[in-house]
Design a protein around this motif. Structure first.
Motif, PDB file in Angstrom:
ATOM      1  N   LEU A   1      13.011   2.090  22.767  1.00 40.90           N
ATOM      2  CA  LEU A   1      12.290   1.864  24.012  1.00 40.90           C
ATOM      3  C   LEU A   1      12.656   0.506  24.586  1.00 40.90           C
ATOM      4  O   LEU A   1      12.549  -0.519  23.904  1.00 40.90           O
ATOM      5  CB  LEU A   1      10.781   1.935  23.774  1.00 40.90           C
ATOM      6  N   ALA A   2      13.087   0.482  25.847  1.00 38.89           N
ATOM      7  CA  ALA A   2      13.296  -0.767  26.572  1.00 38.89           C
ATOM      8  C   ALA A   2      11.964  -1.242  27.139  1.00 38.89           C
ATOM      9  O   ALA A   2      10.928  -0.576  27.017  1.00 38.89           O
ATOM     10  CB  ALA A   2      14.326  -0.572  27.682  1.00 38.89           C
ATOM     11  N   TYR A   3      11.985  -2.398  27.800  1.00 40.48           N
ATOM     12  CA  TYR A   3      10.735  -2.986  28.256  1.00 40.48           C
ATOM     13  C   TYR A   3       9.988  -2.063  29.202  1.00 40.48           C
ATOM     14  O   TYR A   3       8.756  -1.920  29.097  1.00 40.48           O
ATOM     15  CB  TYR A   3      11.010  -4.331  28.947  1.00 40.48           C
ATOM     16  N   HIS A   4      10.690  -1.442  30.144  1.00 41.50           N
ATOM     17  CA  HIS A   4       9.991  -0.631  31.136  1.00 41.50           C
ATOM     18  C   HIS A   4       9.413   0.646  30.530  1.00 41.50           C
ATOM     19  O   HIS A   4       8.633   1.336  31.200  1.00 41.50           O
ATOM     20  CB  HIS A   4      10.923  -0.287  32.293  1.00 41.50           C
ATOM     21  N   ARG A   5       9.753   0.968  29.272  1.00 43.96           N
ATOM     22  CA  ARG A   5       9.231   2.159  28.608  1.00 43.96           C
ATOM     23  C   ARG A   5       8.160   1.820  27.576  1.00 43.96           C
ATOM     24  O   ARG A   5       7.759   2.685  26.796  1.00 43.96           O
ATOM     25  CB  ARG A   5      10.380   2.902  27.920  1.00 43.96           C
ATOM     26  N   MET A   6       7.677   0.576  27.580  1.00 41.47           N
ATOM     27  CA  MET A   6       6.762   0.139  26.532  1.00 41.47           C
ATOM     28  C   MET A   6       5.397   0.806  26.596  1.00 41.47           C
ATOM     29  O   MET A   6       4.624   0.727  25.644  1.00 41.47           O
ATOM     30  CB  MET A   6       6.600  -1.376  26.591  1.00 41.47           C
TER      31      MET A   6
ATOM     32  N   ALA B   1      11.681   2.162  38.241  1.00 37.12           N
ATOM     33  CA  ALA B   1      10.506   1.323  37.991  1.00 37.12           C
ATOM     34  C   ALA B   1      10.593  -0.005  38.720  1.00 37.12           C
ATOM     35  O   ALA B   1       9.555  -0.607  39.033  1.00 37.12           O
ATOM     36  CB  ALA B   1      10.358   1.076  36.488  1.00 37.12           C
ATOM     37  N   LEU B   2      11.803  -0.488  39.008  1.00 40.40           N
ATOM     38  CA  LEU B   2      11.952  -1.808  39.609  1.00 40.40           C
ATOM     39  C   LEU B   2      11.739  -1.797  41.120  1.00 40.40           C
ATOM     40  O   LEU B   2      11.189  -2.748  41.678  1.00 40.40           O
ATOM     41  CB  LEU B   2      13.346  -2.372  39.290  1.00 40.40           C
ATOM     42  N   VAL B   3      12.178  -0.758  41.775  1.00 41.20           N
ATOM     43  CA  VAL B   3      12.099  -0.738  43.241  1.00 41.20           C
ATOM     44  C   VAL B   3      10.653  -0.682  43.749  1.00 41.20           C
ATOM     45  O   VAL B   3      10.274  -1.452  44.640  1.00 41.20           O
ATOM     46  CB  VAL B   3      12.931   0.431  43.801  1.00 41.20           C
TER      47      VAL B   3
ATOM     48  N   TRP C   1      14.799  -6.857  37.038  1.00 37.32           N
ATOM     49  CA  TRP C   1      16.013  -6.548  36.280  1.00 37.32           C
ATOM     50  C   TRP C   1      16.189  -7.525  35.129  1.00 37.32           C
ATOM     51  O   TRP C   1      16.556  -7.110  34.026  1.00 37.32           O
ATOM     52  CB  TRP C   1      17.208  -6.604  37.219  1.00 37.32           C
ATOM     53  N   LEU C   2      15.907  -8.814  35.353  1.00 35.14           N
ATOM     54  CA  LEU C   2      15.985  -9.778  34.258  1.00 35.14           C
ATOM     55  C   LEU C   2      14.949  -9.468  33.180  1.00 35.14           C
ATOM     56  O   LEU C   2      15.200  -9.670  31.986  1.00 35.14           O
ATOM     57  CB  LEU C   2      15.776 -11.197  34.791  1.00 35.14           C
TER      58      LEU C   2
ATOM     59  N   GLY D   1      14.184  -8.068  27.907  1.00 32.89           N
ATOM     60  CA  GLY D   1      13.130  -7.510  27.073  1.00 32.89           C
ATOM     61  C   GLY D   1      11.785  -8.179  27.190  1.00 32.89           C
ATOM     62  O   GLY D   1      10.937  -8.016  26.309  1.00 32.89           O
ATOM     63  N   GLY D   2      11.522  -8.921  28.269  1.00 36.44           N
ATOM     64  CA  GLY D   2      10.227  -9.578  28.409  1.00 36.44           C
ATOM     65  C   GLY D   2      10.093 -10.283  29.749  1.00 36.44           C
ATOM     66  O   GLY D   2      11.049 -10.386  30.534  1.00 36.44           O
TER      67      GLY D   2
END
Length: 358
Positions: free
Chosen positions: A24-29, A206-208, A238-239, A244-245
């Motif tokens: 899981l990446a950050y946006h999937r936490m 998730a970013l837009v 994006w950063l 990851g945070g």
């Protein structure tokens, strides 16, 4: 004896292990907890909105009562005039209350550790945050200085406010601006990004949305100002996913706002200016975007050297529950009727329930 023409026998092949779940990446936490359900991000978003409005109202009512008790003048719109320094402090505090609201939503509604909105490691990585701040200071100091020196039509000449004004204002800004900046990051790059990422794998989906809401939250000024805020939201998001945070986004936001508020406090009546980043002209936007691009490049260079944790393993699936849970489930009742084929929740009794006749 085996027949000489019989086919050779081999031991049975070992069963193929099931594939490991995708990290899981950050946006999937939001999915890091085994108790995740599809409705939790939606309910949590509603909770964040309602709870923040209530917290904002509580701070507003308390500040109004305190200002009235201290005989502060009342503005034509019915608010209390606290002065530039105290009024700015109140505005920053009203935004900062979003931090406990988001953390409570993550823990209570999301049913996962509150620190998972800070980073994939379950907490704010202070050493990484410090490196991001160190990278942001020289880059943003140069871009802020260039913007301060740009001639603007109709702008009055800047005059030094004096240390008796600048000193208290700077002390207040150093304490509250990082909290205000972090609150906006926890709300937009944190909660909203993870709420959308709970449904969609690609981080760009998730970013837009969070970047557009972040720009709209600053009001409608010039098209250049809105574009500047939207681009900032995308780059900061994006950063966040890339490292990851939230540390890189918080470092950029806090240093940028501290320099902006600091230069405003250094001039006479600078904190009385109601203009926001949404009102920026194209000259300011061009300089600001150049600073954001340089900062992003610096963070990526640091990330290649430090390699911060970007993903975490997905949670294992919940174990299958027995068809009849409870102490009297089939096969769990001790005694001669433990393996009874009785399909109910209790074993078949040895008699019709009446006491035995004597």
């Amino acid at each position: 004896m085996t027949h000489p023409l019989a086919a050779p026998t081999y031991p049975p092949a070992a069963p193929t292990p099931p594939p490991l779940p995708e990290p899981l990446a950050y946006h999937r936490m939001a999915r890091v907890s085994a108790r995740h359900r599809w409705w939790r991000p939606l309910l949590g978003t509603l909770f964040v909105v309602v709870a923040y409005v209530l917290a904002f109202g509580v701070v507003d009512v308390l500040s109004y009562a305190w200002g009235t008790a201290r005989d502060y003048p009342e503005a034509p719109d019915g608010t209390i005039e606290f002065g530039p320094v105290s009024g700015t402090a109140l505005d920053l505090l009203m935004i900062a209350v979003a931090i406990p609201v988001v953390l409570l939503a993550v823990r209570w509604i999301g049913r996962r550790p509150a620190g998972t909105v800070s980073s994939v490691t379950g907490g704010l990585r202070w050493s990484w945050l410090g490196l991001c701040v160190v990278a942001a200071v020289p880059i943003l100091a140069v871009s802020t200085g260039v913007m301060f020196l740009l001639p603007m039509e109709g702008a009055p000449p800047a005059r030094w406010a004096g240390w008796e004004v600048f000193g208290p204002a700077l002390a207040m800004l150093v304490v509250l601006v990082p909290l205000q900046s972090a609150a906006e990051e926890y709300l937009f790059r944190g909660w909203l990004t993870q709420a959308v990422g709970a449904f969609l794998r690609s981080p760009w989906w998730a970013l837009v949305p969070q970047a557009a809401l972040f720009a709209a939250g600053h009001g409608w000024g010039t098209p250049w100002g809105f574009a500047d805020l939207a681009v900032y939201g995308v780059v900061a998001g994006w950063l966040t996913v890339r490292t990851g945070g939230l540390e890189a986004a918080i470092g950029l936001h806090a240093v940028n706002n501290l320099l902006a508020f600091g230069t405003s406090a250094a001039v006479v009546d600078g904190l009385k200016n109601d203009a926001t980043a949404a009102d920026a002209p194209w000259q300011y936007v061009a300089v600001d975007l150049a600073g954001i691009a340089l900062y992003a490049a610096a963070v990526l260079w640091l990330a290649r050297r430090r390699t911060p944790t970007r993903t975490v393993p997905a949670p294992p699936p919940l174990p299958e529950q027995p068809p009849f849970p409870g102490p009297y489930a089939l096969g769990s009742f001790p005694g001669p009727y433990a393996q009874s084929p009785f399909p109910g929740a209790y074993p078949r009794p040895p008699h019709d329930g009446l006491p035995p006749r004597s």
